[in-house]
Design a protein around this motif. Structure first.
Motif, PDB file in Angstrom:
ATOM      1  N   VAL A  22       0.850  -1.193   0.000  1.00 15.17           N
ATOM      2  CA  VAL A  22       0.000   0.000   0.000  1.00 15.17           C
ATOM      3  C   VAL A  22       0.884   1.241   0.000  1.00 15.17           C
ATOM      4  CG1 VAL A  22      -1.795   1.263   1.242  1.00 15.17           C
ATOM      5  CG2 VAL A  22      -1.837  -1.245   1.188  1.00 15.17           C
ATOM      6  N   THR A  23       1.900   1.198   0.828  1.00 17.65           N
ATOM      7  CA  THR A  23       2.834   2.332   0.902  1.00 17.65           C
ATOM      8  C   THR A  23       3.524   2.565  -0.435  1.00 17.65           C
ATOM      9  OG1 THR A  23       3.243   1.886   3.250  1.00 17.65           O
ATOM     10  CG2 THR A  23       4.888   3.209   2.094  1.00 17.65           C
ATOM     11  N   LEU A  24       3.939   1.481  -1.099  1.00 18.47           N
ATOM     12  CA  LEU A  24       4.605   1.609  -2.392  1.00 18.47           C
ATOM     13  C   LEU A  24       3.676   2.237  -3.422  1.00 18.47           C
ATOM     14  CD1 LEU A  24       6.974   1.118  -4.281  1.00 18.47           C
ATOM     15  CD2 LEU A  24       6.112  -1.224  -4.638  1.00 18.47           C
ATOM     16  N   ASP A  25       2.418   1.838  -3.421  1.00 15.24           N
ATOM     17  CA  ASP A  25       1.463   2.404  -4.377  1.00 15.24           C
ATOM     18  C   ASP A  25       1.330   3.915  -4.183  1.00 15.24           C
ATOM     19  OD1 ASP A  25      -0.685   2.246  -6.393  1.00 15.24           O
ATOM     20  OD2 ASP A  25      -1.994   2.740  -4.706  1.00 15.24           O
ATOM     21  N   ILE A  26       1.265   4.348  -2.939  1.00 13.64           N
ATOM     22  CA  ILE A  26       1.130   5.784  -2.663  1.00 13.64           C
ATOM     23  C   ILE A  26       2.409   6.530  -3.025  1.00 13.64           C
ATOM     24  CG2 ILE A  26       0.815   7.482  -0.810  1.00 13.64           C
ATOM     25  CD1 ILE A  26      -1.071   5.485   0.531  1.00 13.64           C
ATOM     26  N   LEU A  27       3.557   5.951  -2.710  1.00 13.77           N
ATOM     27  CA  LEU A  27       4.832   6.581  -3.055  1.00 13.77           C
ATOM     28  C   LEU A  27       4.967   6.758  -4.567  1.00 13.77           C
ATOM     29  CD1 LEU A  27       7.270   4.813  -0.571  1.00 13.77           C
ATOM     30  CD2 LEU A  27       7.001   7.304  -0.806  1.00 13.77           C
ATOM     31  N   LEU A  28       4.592   5.718  -5.302  1.00  7.03           N
ATOM     32  CA  LEU A  28       4.726   5.804  -6.759  1.00  7.03           C
ATOM     33  C   LEU A  28       3.702   6.761  -7.359  1.00  7.03           C
ATOM     34  CD1 LEU A  28       5.415   2.056  -7.658  1.00  7.03           C
ATOM     35  CD2 LEU A  28       7.051   3.934  -7.437  1.00  7.03           C
ATOM     36  N   SER A  29       2.555   6.882  -6.702  1.00  6.94           N
ATOM     37  CA  SER A  29       1.543   7.820  -7.192  1.00  6.94           C
ATOM     38  C   SER A  29       1.942   9.259  -6.904  1.00  6.94           C
ATOM     39  CB  SER A  29       0.182   7.522  -6.536  1.00  6.94           C
ATOM     40  OG  SER A  29      -0.280   6.241  -6.895  1.00  6.94           O
ATOM     41  N   GLU A  30       2.449   9.513  -5.696  1.00  2.00           N
ATOM     42  CA  GLU A  30       2.784  10.882  -5.285  1.00  2.00           C
ATOM     43  C   GLU A  30       4.173  11.300  -5.756  1.00  2.00           C
ATOM     44  OE1 GLU A  30       0.788  12.959  -4.001  1.00  2.00           O
ATOM     45  OE2 GLU A  30      -0.864  11.616  -3.473  1.00  2.00           O
TER      46      GLU A  30
END
Length: 321
Positions: A22-30
């Motif tokens: 979940v953290t990786l998805d947010i990092l890659l999105s932001e």
């Protein structure tokens, strides 16, 4: 499309904090540790620590610093689309079932039934659903009492209707009605003006319906207690064949009263009680407990029960076409 691994390495996965995905998805999105931390509601230091752990897991920098901020590596860009698919699948897996609207539903139910239950139940059920739930469809499978629980556990069927013992802890069962046994025969071929005596019962040839395809049934068990046997000339798992055999052959069939009455009325056969004591049977629905609170499945069970109650109130056979 998600490509599932056939042989899952559970040991490896157990050591992975899946929250990191979940953290990786947010990092890659932001593409920003600061913005990702704010979105997650954690400190920037905690988000930096999570990124460091992710770099170890994937063996890649994932995000590299550039003058404009942070840029995903080629490996990170390749991961991102697949990651979203995985997270969407997990979200769908864990989401609560949505409300069920029968008028607009497009759904297939797989039911395990004997052909006798199919003949008695499905005409009334389909007639009702064509009016109230035209998108509901059924796939009917032959039922086998010896493997019904396995079929429910594997998902081969959603529900079964018939004569069943209680299942395991993760199965649910509801009795629809109780039925007795009746004998059925062709009066034009068998002259039995006073019904079937015990002597007739032992003397005359019998048909046996058996879903487990063995030539021994409850009648044989009851006769054995009296030290008697009968002569079974045909055993079949298909109840629908019985009336056609009775129409042409001087034989007796002993079956559940409701299906016997349906056959007798349809082609002019005779009914009479068997001359041996046979216990009533409970006709039940049985399903896996994972479907207990699924709105669509709960609705189907309610419809079947309501069909039964409505016909009982009208003093009619609820499953008669």
């Amino acid at each position: 499309m998600i490509r599932f691994i056939v042989d899952i390495d559970h040991v490896h996965l157990s050591g992975l904090d899946l929250n990191l995905l979940v953290t990786l998805d947010i990092l890659l999105s932001e593409q920003s540790v600061t913005r990702a931390a704010a979105r997650m509601g954690v400190t920037q230091s905690a988000m930096s620590h999570s990124l460091a752990r992710l770099r170890l897991v994937f063996g890649d920098e994932l995000l590299t610093r550039v003058p404009q901020g942070m840029r995903p590596t080629p490996r990170a860009r390749e991961l991102h689309g697949r990651l979203r698919d995985v997270l969407n699948a997990v979200q769908g897996l864990t989401a609560r079932p949505q409300a069920f609207d029968p008028a607009t539903a497009d759904i297939l139910f797989t039911l395990g039934t004997a052909d006798s239950t199919e003949a008695l139940m499905m005409p009334g059920l389909l007639a009702r659903f064509q009016q109230t739930a035209p998108g509901v469809r059924f796939l009917l499978r032959n039922i086998d009492r010896q493997r019904v629980l396995e079929d429910l556990d594997s998902g081969r069927i959603d529900m079964a209707i018939g004569v069943f013992d209680d299942g395991r802890m993760h199965h649910k069962r509801r009795v629809l009605h109780r039925d007795r046994y009746m004998c059925v025969y062709n009066p034009r071929l068998l002259d039995l003006p006073d019904g079937i005596t015990l002597q007739d019962y032992v003397r005359l040839p019998h048909l046996l319906t058996s879903l487990v395809e063995t030539p021994v049934g409850v009648v044989d068990d009851a006769l054995a207690k009296l030290g008697l046997t009968r002569r079974v000339v045909m055993t079949t798992p298909r109840f629908a064949a019985i009336p056609f055999v009775l129409q042409q052959a001087p034989v007796i069939a002993t079956m559940h009263a409701r299906v016997a009455a349906f056959f007798a009325e349809s082609i002019g056969l005779c009914l009479c009680p068997p001359p041996v004591e046979l216990e009533e049977v409970a006709i039940s629905m049985i399903w896996h407990s994972s479907n207990d609170n699924v709105p669509a499945h709960r609705w189907l069970r309610e419809q079947i029960v309501d069909l039964r109650k409505t016909a009982q109130a009208a003093a009619a056979d609820p499953l008669r076409p």
